[in-house]
Design a protein around this motif. Structure first.
Motif, short mmCIF file in Angstrom:
data_model
loop_
_atom_site.label_atom_id
_atom_site.label_comp_id
_atom_site.label_asym_id
_atom_site.label_seq_id
_atom_site.Cartn_x
_atom_site.Cartn_y
_atom_site.Cartn_z
N GLY A 338 1.01 -1.28 0.03
CA GLY A 338 0.14 -0.29 -0.16
C GLY A 338 1.00 1.40 -0.18
N THR A 339 2.42 1.08 -0.04
CA THR A 339 2.82 2.55 -0.59
C THR A 339 3.77 2.35 -1.21
N LEU A 340 3.98 3.89 -2.31
CA LEU A 340 5.44 3.73 -2.80
C LEU A 340 6.37 3.71 -2.46
N ASP A 341 6.70 3.43 -4.36
CA ASP A 341 8.30 2.86 -3.98
C ASP A 341 8.79 4.76 -4.52
N ARG A 342 8.23 5.44 -4.83
CA ARG A 342 8.06 6.99 -5.56
C ARG A 342 8.14 8.23 -4.98
N ARG A 343 9.08 9.25 -4.21
CA ARG A 343 8.13 10.53 -3.46
C ARG A 343 6.90 11.03 -4.37
N VAL A 344 6.20 11.16 -3.12
CA VAL A 344 5.14 12.29 -4.31
C VAL A 344 4.94 13.31 -3.36
N PHE A 345 4.60 14.00 -4.15
CA PHE A 345 4.96 15.97 -3.21
C PHE A 345 3.63 15.93 -2.76
N ALA A 346 3.38 17.38 -2.58
CA ALA A 346 2.42 17.39 -1.29
C ALA A 346 1.45 18.77 -2.82
N GLY A 347 0.14 17.98 -2.28
CA GLY A 347 -0.76 18.29 -3.52
C GLY A 347 -0.56 17.81 -4.50
N ALA A 348 -0.09 17.01 -4.77
CA ALA A 348 -0.30 16.18 -6.03
C ALA A 348 -1.36 15.15 -6.36
N PRO A 349 -1.32 14.78 -7.73
CA PRO A 349 -3.09 14.17 -7.74
C PRO A 349 -2.44 12.97 -7.53
N LEU A 350 -3.65 11.99 -6.70
CA LEU A 350 -2.99 10.45 -6.70
C LEU A 350 -3.89 9.86 -7.55
N ASP A 351 -4.59 10.22 -8.06
CA ASP A 351 -5.87 9.16 -9.34
C ASP A 351 -5.04 8.50 -10.13
N HIS A 352 -4.06 8.59 -10.36
CA HIS A 352 -3.15 7.53 -11.22
C HIS A 352 -2.09 6.57 -10.45
N LEU A 353 -2.56 6.42 -9.28
CA LEU A 353 -1.47 5.79 -8.76
C LEU A 353 -2.17 4.50 -8.41
N GLY A 354 -3.88 4.05 -8.27
CA GLY A 354 -3.98 2.70 -7.81
C GLY A 354 -4.37 2.72 -6.74
N LEU A 355 -4.64 3.88 -5.50
CA LEU A 355 -4.64 3.97 -4.24
C LEU A 355 -6.01 2.98 -3.85
N THR A 356 -5.84 3.13 -2.89
CA THR A 356 -7.44 2.59 -2.13
C THR A 356 -8.13 4.16 -1.03
N ASP A 357 -8.71 3.79 -0.67
CA ASP A 357 -8.71 5.29 -0.21
C ASP A 357 -8.50 5.40 1.08
N HIS A 358 -7.78 4.32 2.32
CA HIS A 358 -6.93 4.01 3.26
C HIS A 358 -6.13 5.12 2.90
N GLN A 359 -5.44 3.87 1.62
CA GLN A 359 -4.27 5.06 1.38
C GLN A 359 -4.44 6.03 1.11
N ARG A 360 -5.39 6.87 0.30
CA ARG A 360 -5.16 8.53 -0.42
C ARG A 360 -5.47 8.91 1.30
N ARG A 361 -6.61 8.80 2.33
CA ARG A 361 -6.06 9.33 3.59
C ARG A 361 -5.25 9.89 4.95
N LEU A 362 -4.33 8.02 4.33
CA LEU A 362 -3.39 8.25 5.44
C LEU A 362 -2.42 9.47 4.60
N ILE A 363 -1.95 9.27 2.83
CA ILE A 363 -1.06 10.46 2.81
C ILE A 363 -1.52 11.92 2.92
N HIS A 364 -2.59 11.33 3.05
CA HIS A 364 -3.03 13.59 3.06
C HIS A 364 -3.04 13.95 4.67
N ALA A 365 -3.54 13.33 5.53
CA ALA A 365 -2.22 13.27 6.69
C ALA A 365 -1.06 13.12 7.23
#
Length: 485
Positions: A338-365
């Motif tokens: 459920g985590t990524l092997d590359r960094r994502v920068f604050a505010g970047a779109p996440l739609d194309h990464l295939g994340l679950t809602d749980h993973q999205r909430r953790l990244i936004h947190a």
């Protein structure tokens, strides 16, 4: 805090999975260029690396007695005018070949600390108190449960929550690890715990020494002067997105010269097991949030097993199996959990990464908490791709065994000697013999990463899979010979 970057690095497919073979036209086109021999030579030299670094520069021989400098090798005469170097990435999702090398090095590092006999560790460590411990995170909300340790599916959470699940999830069910009620799940606590996991481990090692001394009935100063606690650990992500630690812990006599000797007779496996459990229960690390301070601790589940030598005993695990297990998780693709092997920068779109809602909430947190006063230095936005975890996935104490650097240097020296003897390495063949007055100075700059043609990458991955298959066949043949003998 102003969000500065709204970019995200591309997330490639899992490199550990076989890539679709290129078309016959692509292969024919690559063969027609006449560079295939150079490509295959490069692939062999970098060990089948999927994403080698491209460097541009030269080597210069400097006479230390006179200061005279003379260029002895340059990338200008190489294919593509670059030097290809293995990326060295430990993640299997990024480069299976380099991850395989890292896994092998980690296995030998762990194994040498368990059985000794080489790499600076005496064989008598097999008689030292040694345990395999697992420290886990607490619960931040009920999640869907997968099969138990035996592979048997279990009921999730009957009568334990206002939102219950009575299903038995089979292995691979995408619901495993997802919260039963995302709105009540403690996402802030989750990412803060991940972010402070390294601090929890550091404090645990301090408490462990204190609890060992108290359990043995000796003064803490006397214990620290007499006994050394050596360990090697690896962090693993659970499906719920929290890390836990697997560790080998060993007791030795402390000596200033670093020689490893058996500890005093009172230092036993039972003493070590009890101290690990009590120390883990005592550790508390404070953390600030936007709603006030909170205290982070280990979860209630702490597993400790004695490590045996070649034979299984009740409650014990074999040393070879322990080394293989830890090495496996040192290179396991974080994307599997459920985590990524590359960094994502604050505010970047996440739609194309295939994340679950749980993973999205953790990244936004992570992004939100990075702006909380007092938490800026925790760099949660920088570590959002690992759900806040900022520690090393594999670490060891200084005296546990050899180091990864020493293992790499041994392999590097062996390959260099092999190349000099065979005369097949153009680079080494141009260098003068090493002596006290000649210094080889390299000056290189980064020119990119990866292969110039998709056929080249496919050939590299095929080369790696062939090496893996050859080793597997070799092990099977060796096992058959030993069985016959």
């Amino acid at each position: 805090m102003e969000r500065k970057a709204l970019l995200i690095m591309p997330q490639p497919g899992d490199a550990s999975q076989p890539r679709r073979a290129p078309s016959q036209e692509q292969i024919s086109e690559r063969v027609a260029t006449g560079v295939l021999d150079d490509v295959l030579s490069t692939i062999n030299r970098v060990g089948g690396c999927s994403e080698p670094l491209r460097l541009r520069g030269q080597l210069t021989a400097v006479d230390t007695s006179t200061g005279a400098a003379e260029p002895v090798w340059s990338t200008s005469g190489q294919p593509g005018q670059v030097l290809m170097v293995a990326c060295g990435n430990r993640r299997a999702s990024r480069c299976p070949a380099c991850a395989d090398t890292y896994r092998g090095d980690t296995f030998h590092l762990i194994r040498s600390g368990l059985i000794g006999g080489d790499k600076g560790v005496p064989e008598q460590v097999r008689s030292h108190p040694r345990v395999f411990a697992t420290l886990t995170a607490p619960s931040f909300g009920p999640v869907h449960r997968g099969p138990d340790a035996s592979g048997q599916a279990v009921v999730c959470h009957p009568r334990r929550s206002s939102v219950a699940c009575y299903r038995r999830h089979a292995a691979g069910d995408p619901l495993i690890g997802q919260p039963l009620d995302a709105d009540s799940y403690d996402y802030d606590g989750h990412v803060l715990w991940n972010n402070h996991a390294g601090d929890l481990w550091s404090r645990f090692t301090v408490y462990l020494r204190r609890h060992l001394a108290d359990a043995a009935g000796v003064g803490r100063t006397e214990f620290n002067d007499t006994v050394r606690v050596s360990y090697a650990k690896v962090a693993e992500f659970q499906t719920r997105g929290l890390v836990h630690f697997h560790a080998v812990v060993r007791l030795d006599t402390k000596r200033s010269d670093g020689v490893v000797e058996p500890p005093p007779e009172w230092a036993t496996v039972e003493l070590l097991t009890g101290a690990i459990r009590s120390a883990a229960a005592a550790v508390v690390v404070p953390a600030d949030t936007d709603t006030g301070s909170r205290f982070l601790a280990w979860g209630e589940q702490v597993d400790v097993h004695s490590i045996t030598s070649g034979t299984f005993t009740s409650g014990g695990v074999d040393e070879e199996a322990v080394a293989a297990y830890i090495a496996k998780y040192a290179t396991k693709s974080t994307t599997e959990d459920g985590t990524l092997d590359r960094r994502v920068f604050a505010g970047a779109p996440l739609d194309h990464l295939g994340l679950t809602d749980h993973q999205r909430r953790l990244i936004h947190a992570c992004w939100r908490l990075s702006e909380v006063p007092g938490l800026e230095e925790r760099k949660l936005d920088r570590w959002a791709h690992t759900l806040g975890f900022r520690g090393h996935f594999s670490t060891k104490s200084r005296r546990y065994s050899t180091t990864l650097g020493e293992l790499r240097q041994v392999r590097r020296d062996f390959r260099a000697g092999q190349a000099r003897t065979s005369g097949h390495d153009e680079l080494l063949g141009t260098l003068p013999d090493a002596d006290d007055t000649t210094l080889i100075v390299g000056s290189f700059s980064f020119a990119g990463q990866g292969y110039a043609h998709p056929v080249d990458r496919w050939l590299a991955e095929s080369h790696h899979r062939s090496r893996v298959l050859s080793r597997r066949v070799g092990r099977e043949e060796l096992a058959d010979l030993e069985e016959v003998a």
